[in-house]
Design a protein around this motif. Structure first.
Motif, short mmCIF file in Angstrom:
data_model
loop_
_atom_site.label_atom_id
_atom_site.label_comp_id
_atom_site.label_asym_id
_atom_site.label_seq_id
_atom_site.Cartn_x
_atom_site.Cartn_y
_atom_site.Cartn_z
N PHE A 49 0.84 -1.36 -0.16
CA PHE A 49 -0.08 -0.08 -0.20
C PHE A 49 0.86 1.17 -0.03
N LEU A 50 0.19 2.29 -0.34
CA LEU A 50 0.86 3.76 -0.38
C LEU A 50 -0.18 4.70 0.25
N THR A 51 0.29 5.77 0.98
CA THR A 51 -0.67 6.91 1.54
C THR A 51 -0.17 8.06 0.70
N ALA A 52 -0.95 8.88 0.58
CA ALA A 52 -0.63 10.22 0.10
C ALA A 52 -1.27 11.39 0.60
N GLY A 53 -0.86 12.63 0.77
CA GLY A 53 -1.51 13.61 1.25
C GLY A 53 -1.03 14.18 2.34
N GLU A 54 -1.35 15.68 2.70
CA GLU A 54 -0.79 16.43 3.76
C GLU A 54 -2.08 16.76 4.72
N SER A 55 -1.47 17.13 5.94
CA SER A 55 -2.44 17.26 6.96
C SER A 55 -3.35 18.47 6.78
N HIS A 56 -3.12 19.20 6.09
CA HIS A 56 -4.24 20.45 5.88
C HIS A 56 -4.52 20.56 4.31
N GLY A 57 -4.23 19.46 3.62
CA GLY A 57 -4.48 19.44 2.21
C GLY A 57 -5.69 18.94 1.92
N PRO A 58 -6.28 18.80 0.72
CA PRO A 58 -7.86 18.51 0.42
C PRO A 58 -8.14 16.97 1.04
N ALA A 59 -7.45 16.25 0.89
CA ALA A 59 -7.64 14.90 1.15
C ALA A 59 -6.43 13.82 1.37
N ASP A 107 -10.89 20.27 7.60
CA ASP A 107 -10.29 21.40 7.90
C ASP A 107 -9.63 22.21 6.79
N TRP A 108 -9.66 21.51 5.54
CA TRP A 108 -8.98 22.02 4.14
C TRP A 108 -9.83 23.42 3.95
N GLN A 120 12.91 26.31 2.85
CA GLN A 120 12.78 27.30 3.87
C GLN A 120 11.62 27.30 4.59
N ASP A 121 10.77 26.84 4.48
CA ASP A 121 9.31 26.71 5.37
C ASP A 121 9.29 25.34 5.88
N ILE A 122 9.07 25.34 7.35
CA ILE A 122 8.95 23.94 7.87
C ILE A 122 7.65 23.64 7.55
N ARG A 123 6.43 24.32 7.17
CA ARG A 123 5.40 23.69 6.78
C ARG A 123 5.68 22.59 5.82
N ASP A 124 6.61 22.92 4.98
CA ASP A 124 6.73 21.86 3.99
C ASP A 124 6.86 20.52 4.43
N ARG A 162 -1.45 12.97 11.12
CA ARG A 162 -2.56 12.93 10.44
C ARG A 162 -2.81 11.91 9.16
N GLU A 163 -1.46 11.64 8.79
CA GLU A 163 -1.27 10.66 7.77
C GLU A 163 -1.74 9.26 8.26
N THR A 164 -1.79 9.22 9.42
CA THR A 164 -2.11 7.74 10.01
C THR A 164 -3.56 7.42 9.82
N ALA A 165 -4.29 8.45 9.46
CA ALA A 165 -5.89 8.05 8.93
C ALA A 165 -6.01 7.25 7.87
N ALA A 166 -5.13 7.57 6.95
CA ALA A 166 -5.04 6.64 5.71
C ALA A 166 -4.50 5.24 6.04
N ARG A 167 -3.67 5.07 7.03
CA ARG A 167 -3.24 3.66 7.35
C ARG A 167 -4.23 2.95 8.16
#
Length: 357
Positions: free
Chosen positions: A4-14, A81-82, A119-123, A131-136
């Motif tokens: 399996f693979l997961t993708a997405g960011e904490s405050h991304g669309p999904a 939250d997006w 240069q931005d820690i949010r990256d 939050r990524e663990t929701a997909a797991r």
């Protein structure tokens, strides 16, 4: 092969998860998947994000009329939250587009920006977030339904929060930490029951069941140690005290009356319950932040503060159930194969007959 693979960011669309290797013909219960998703969001000490998100998985491929097709399964978990993130200033008055420069001790912030030259820690923190663990958990919930075909079940419980071991003491410890602007970690246990002997292998290091389970649990954010059965207590015991004597009892077959090994010997399941304990460190986001260094000008300042939990050990236990289920399914399919559920079920039944002769 199950992967399996997961993708997405904490405050991304999904968040997205793609699963490959589930045999055709497995009836998937979406309600069971979403029940595990809800369990991950529960527990005293969770932060404000859990009041926003009501996680539900949406299956967009690999399933027809509720039954798997044998093709890749895609699941989507939308981030509520997006929309908030797009429309308002970020938490604590920080504009969405303003770079974060103060890395949190104990987080991926600093090593991440150094590794990826950001240069931005949010990256970094958006993907490093738990939050990524929701997909797991969604993937693990599918894996649990496949394990049920073999009669295998997985449960978990919290054993320790900040040194407290009773429920009342744990709740009190979390409340005190919240009032102090602090956070707490703890210990949880995962139990895999009704496992047949023979999953995993001794022949190569990376095929050992305990190797794979330890790696899977250690992959969860903030986990710092894993043990099986008696674990570190082995250091204080002699061989005659710790090894589980073998018996043969009628229809039960080979068995043990103790389980210090935690259900695994020589990297192979031995037929007893697999017992895994893991320790989770205190969450690195503190409301009274620690000292750090600004990555832009190297000046001393306080670490960045994100909306966060005070304690997420109960949630981590649910994630660990998912990761353990994923490894158990991988080993089950490696052992028995089968492109359809009927083929898998037949192979398991034949194996159980053979080892019980």
């Amino acid at each position: 092969m199950f992967r399996f693979l997961t993708a997405g960011e904490s405050h991304g669309p999904a968040l997205t998860a793609i699963i490959e290797g589930i045999p055709a013909g497995l009836a998937l219960d979406l309600d069971q998947i979403n029940a595990d998703m809800a369990r991950r969001q529960q527990g005293f000490g969770r932060g404000g994000r859990m009041k926003i998100e009501k996680d539900k998985a949406e299956i967009t491929s690999g399933v027809r009329f509720g039954v798997t097709l044998g093709s890749p399964i895609t699941m989507l978990i939308h981030n509520r939250d997006w929309d908030n993130w797009q429309e308002r200033m970020a938490v604590f008055g920080q504009p969405q587009g303003e770079p974060i420069r103060a890395p949190r001790p104990g987080h991926a912030d600093l090593p991440g920006v150094l590794k990826y030259q950001r240069q931005d820690i949010r990256d970094i923190l958006e993907r490093a977030s738990a939050r990524e663990t929701a997909a797991r958990v969604a993937v693990g919930a599918v894996a649990k339904q496949l394990l049920a075909v073999a009669g295998i079940t997985i449960t978990s419980r919290v054993l320790n929060i900040g040194g407290a071991q009773t429920e009342a003491e744990m709740l009190e410890a979390i409340a005190k930490a919240k009032a102090a602007g602090d956070s707490l970690g703890g210990i949880f246990e995962v139990v895999v029951a009704q496992v047949m002997p023979g999953l995993g292998s001794h022949v190569q290091w990376d095929r050992r069941l305990d190797t794979r389970l330890a790696a899977a649990v250690m992959s969860i954010q903030a986990i710092k140690g894993v043990e099986f059965g008696a674990g570190f207590a082995y250091a204080n015991l002699s061989g005659s005290q710790v090894h589980d004597e073998i018996y043969y009892e009628g229809s039960q077959g080979y068995c043990r009356r103790t389980n210090n090994a935690g259900g695994i010997e020589g990297g192979i399941s031995n037929g007893e319950a697999i017992i895994i304990k893991a320790v989770m460190k205190a969450i690195p986001t503190l409301m009274k932040p620690l000292a750090t260094v600004n990555i832009a000008d190297k000046s001393e300042e306080k670490a960045n503060t994100e909306r966060s939990d005070v304690c997420a050990v109960a949630a981590a236990a649910v994630v660990a159930e998912a990761m353990v289920a994923i490894v158990m399914v991988q080993c089950l399919l490696e052992k028995f194969g089968g492109d359809s559920i009927d083929d898998l079920r037949l192979a398991i039944n034949n194996y159980r007959i053979r080892i019980n002769d």
